[in-house]
Scaffold this motif. Structure first.
Motif, PDB file in Angstrom:
ATOM      1  N   MET A   1      -1.412   8.646   3.703  1.00 30.74           N
ATOM      2  CA  MET A   1      -0.573   7.949   2.724  1.00 30.74           C
ATOM      3  C   MET A   1      -1.224   7.978   1.358  1.00 30.74           C
ATOM      4  SD  MET A   1       0.954   4.597   4.472  1.00 30.74           S
ATOM      5  CE  MET A   1       0.802   4.438   6.218  1.00 30.74           C
ATOM      6  N   SER A   2      -1.801   9.105   1.017  1.00 30.21           N
ATOM      7  CA  SER A   2      -2.562   9.171  -0.226  1.00 30.21           C
ATOM      8  C   SER A   2      -1.668   8.979  -1.452  1.00 30.21           C
ATOM      9  CB  SER A   2      -3.283  10.508  -0.324  1.00 30.21           C
ATOM     10  OG  SER A   2      -2.343  11.552  -0.230  1.00 30.21           O
ATOM     11  N   HIS A   3      -0.372   9.283  -1.322  1.00 32.41           N
ATOM     12  CA  HIS A   3       0.478   9.178  -2.506  1.00 32.41           C
ATOM     13  C   HIS A   3       0.972   7.755  -2.741  1.00 32.41           C
ATOM     14  CE1 HIS A   3       3.205   9.912   0.813  1.00 32.41           C
ATOM     15  NE2 HIS A   3       4.139   9.328   0.109  1.00 32.41           N
ATOM     16  N   LEU A   4       0.565   6.825  -1.898  1.00 37.94           N
ATOM     17  CA  LEU A   4       0.922   5.431  -2.159  1.00 37.94           C
ATOM     18  C   LEU A   4      -0.173   4.744  -2.974  1.00 37.94           C
ATOM     19  CD1 LEU A   4       2.550   4.325   1.227  1.00 37.94           C
ATOM     20  CD2 LEU A   4       3.647   5.151  -0.857  1.00 37.94           C
ATOM     21  N   LYS A   5      -0.662   5.446  -3.976  1.00 33.71           N
ATOM     22  CA  LYS A   5      -1.809   4.941  -4.730  1.00 33.71           C
ATOM     23  C   LYS A   5      -1.499   3.694  -5.549  1.00 33.71           C
ATOM     24  CE  LYS A   5      -0.999   8.106  -8.543  1.00 33.71           C
ATOM     25  NZ  LYS A   5      -1.409   9.318  -9.241  1.00 33.71           N
ATOM     26  N   TYR A   6      -0.220   3.481  -5.851  1.00 41.26           N
ATOM     27  CA  TYR A   6       0.134   2.282  -6.624  1.00 41.26           C
ATOM     28  C   TYR A   6       0.202   1.038  -5.751  1.00 41.26           C
ATOM     29  CZ  TYR A   6       1.265   5.749 -10.096  1.00 41.26           C
ATOM     30  OH  TYR A   6       1.185   6.799 -10.966  1.00 41.26           O
ATOM     31  N   LEU A   7       0.040   1.246  -4.464  1.00 42.23           N
ATOM     32  CA  LEU A   7       0.197   0.123  -3.529  1.00 42.23           C
ATOM     33  C   LEU A   7      -1.106  -0.217  -2.814  1.00 42.23           C
ATOM     34  CD1 LEU A   7       3.597   1.403  -2.295  1.00 42.23           C
ATOM     35  CD2 LEU A   7       3.290  -0.833  -3.326  1.00 42.23           C
ATOM     36  N   THR A   8      -2.205   0.256  -3.366  1.00 41.10           N
ATOM     37  CA  THR A   8      -3.499  -0.043  -2.769  1.00 41.10           C
ATOM     38  C   THR A   8      -3.687  -1.559  -2.681  1.00 41.10           C
ATOM     39  OG1 THR A   8      -4.235   1.821  -4.079  1.00 41.10           O
ATOM     40  CG2 THR A   8      -5.914   0.652  -2.850  1.00 41.10           C
ATOM     41  N   GLY A   9      -4.142  -2.007  -1.531  1.00 37.47           N
ATOM     42  CA  GLY A   9      -4.411  -3.435  -1.390  1.00 37.47           C
ATOM     43  C   GLY A   9      -3.320  -4.194  -0.667  1.00 37.47           C
ATOM     44  N   TYR A  10      -2.137  -3.571  -0.541  1.00 38.57           N
ATOM     45  CA  TYR A  10      -1.072  -4.239   0.207  1.00 38.57           C
ATOM     46  C   TYR A  10      -1.291  -4.000   1.701  1.00 38.57           C
ATOM     47  CZ  TYR A  10       1.542  -5.294  -4.040  1.00 38.57           C
ATOM     48  OH  TYR A  10       1.921  -5.807  -5.250  1.00 38.57           O
ATOM     49  N   PRO A  11      -0.817  -4.935   2.551  1.00 36.75           N
ATOM     50  CA  PRO A  11      -1.082  -4.813   3.992  1.00 36.75           C
ATOM     51  C   PRO A  11      -0.452  -3.547   4.605  1.00 36.75           C
ATOM     52  CG  PRO A  11       0.355  -6.699   3.510  1.00 36.75           C
ATOM     53  CD  PRO A  11      -0.130  -6.169   2.210  1.00 36.75           C
ATOM     54  N   PRO A  12      -1.128  -2.981   5.611  1.00 34.99           N
ATOM     55  CA  PRO A  12      -0.703  -1.717   6.235  1.00 34.99           C
ATOM     56  C   PRO A  12       0.743  -1.723   6.739  1.00 34.99           C
ATOM     57  CG  PRO A  12      -2.851  -2.382   7.061  1.00 34.99           C
ATOM     58  CD  PRO A  12      -2.380  -3.486   6.185  1.00 34.99           C
ATOM     59  N   HIS A  13       1.209  -2.845   7.305  1.00 33.84           N
ATOM     60  CA  HIS A  13       2.573  -2.824   7.845  1.00 33.84           C
ATOM     61  C   HIS A  13       3.595  -2.651   6.728  1.00 33.84           C
ATOM     62  CE1 HIS A  13       2.440  -7.143   6.728  1.00 33.84           C
ATOM     63  NE2 HIS A  13       3.740  -7.010   6.590  1.00 33.84           N
ATOM     64  N   LEU A  14       3.250  -3.165   5.554  1.00 34.88           N
ATOM     65  CA  LEU A  14       4.131  -3.026   4.394  1.00 34.88           C
ATOM     66  C   LEU A  14       4.129  -1.566   3.915  1.00 34.88           C
ATOM     67  CD1 LEU A  14       5.764  -5.232   3.084  1.00 34.88           C
ATOM     68  CD2 LEU A  14       3.981  -5.494   1.366  1.00 34.88           C
ATOM     69  N   LEU A  15       2.931  -0.980   3.912  1.00 32.07           N
ATOM     70  CA  LEU A  15       2.804   0.413   3.482  1.00 32.07           C
ATOM     71  C   LEU A  15       3.575   1.346   4.420  1.00 32.07           C
ATOM     72  CD1 LEU A  15      -0.943   0.615   2.372  1.00 32.07           C
ATOM     73  CD2 LEU A  15       1.081   0.111   1.011  1.00 32.07           C
ATOM     74  N   GLN A  16       3.570   0.986   5.723  1.00 41.25           N
ATOM     75  CA  GLN A  16       4.326   1.797   6.678  1.00 41.25           C
ATOM     76  C   GLN A  16       5.813   1.764   6.367  1.00 41.25           C
ATOM     77  OE1 GLN A  16       3.098   0.508  10.605  1.00 41.25           O
ATOM     78  NE2 GLN A  16       1.056   1.338  10.220  1.00 41.25           N
TER      79      GLN A  16
END
Ligand SMILES: [Zn+2]
Length: 162
Positions: A1-16
């Protein structure tokens, strides 16, 4: 998920969930539906008045803002959330502090909520330097729903970057 760089720090389930939206091409319709409008603030003058209005409403006792402007050198890869500077210089025997807010030009064409969020964020830094509890409390006070909008703004940047 390297392209979710603007979302660093948010919980993994949210990133999924975000990853799923990206893969299914649903990020754009999600944002278009939630943020259908575009603001009308196009000039630096209008941007200054806009920021100053918010400042006068919520941070009356903070020092006046010297300058607010759209900055085309602030790209997505730089500090996308804007830049606030406090330039200090000695004037005679007194230290004069200049308060400036720079907003990345990409926010010229954005939803009003996103522009407001960015300006609120930068204004809050006038009082709170760090992104701590007090900082976000002030942001929420100035713009109810701040957290959700910041998250959605990060989705917007992710979309622009894709
Ligand atoms: Zn900040």
């Amino acid at each position: 998920m390297s392209h979710l760089k603007y979302l660093t720090g948010y919980p993994p389930h949210l990133l999924q969930q975000v990853q799923k939206l990206v893969e299914e091409d649903k990020l754009k319709p999600y944002l278009a539906q939630r943020y259908p409008a575009t603001h009308q603030i196009q000039s630096d003058r209008a941007l200054y008045d806009y920021a100053n209005n918010l400042k006068q409403t919520y941070l009356k006792n903070a020092p006046p803002i010297d300058k607010v402007y759209f900055d085309s050198t602030l790209g997505l890869t730089h500090h996308a959330l804007g830049l606030h500077t406090t330039a200090s210089r000695v004037q005679g025997s007194r230290l004069k502090t200049k308060k400036e807010i720079r907003i990345a030009s990409l926010f010229r064409q954005a939803a009003p909520e996103f522009l407001e969020m960015i300006v609120v964020h930068e204004l809050a830094h006038f009082k709170e330097k760090e992104h701590g509890k007090a900082f976000y409390k002030l942001c929420e006070h100035m713009l109810p729903g701040y957290h959700q909008i910041e998250f959605d703004l990060r989705l917007y940047l992710t979309l622009l970057d894709a």
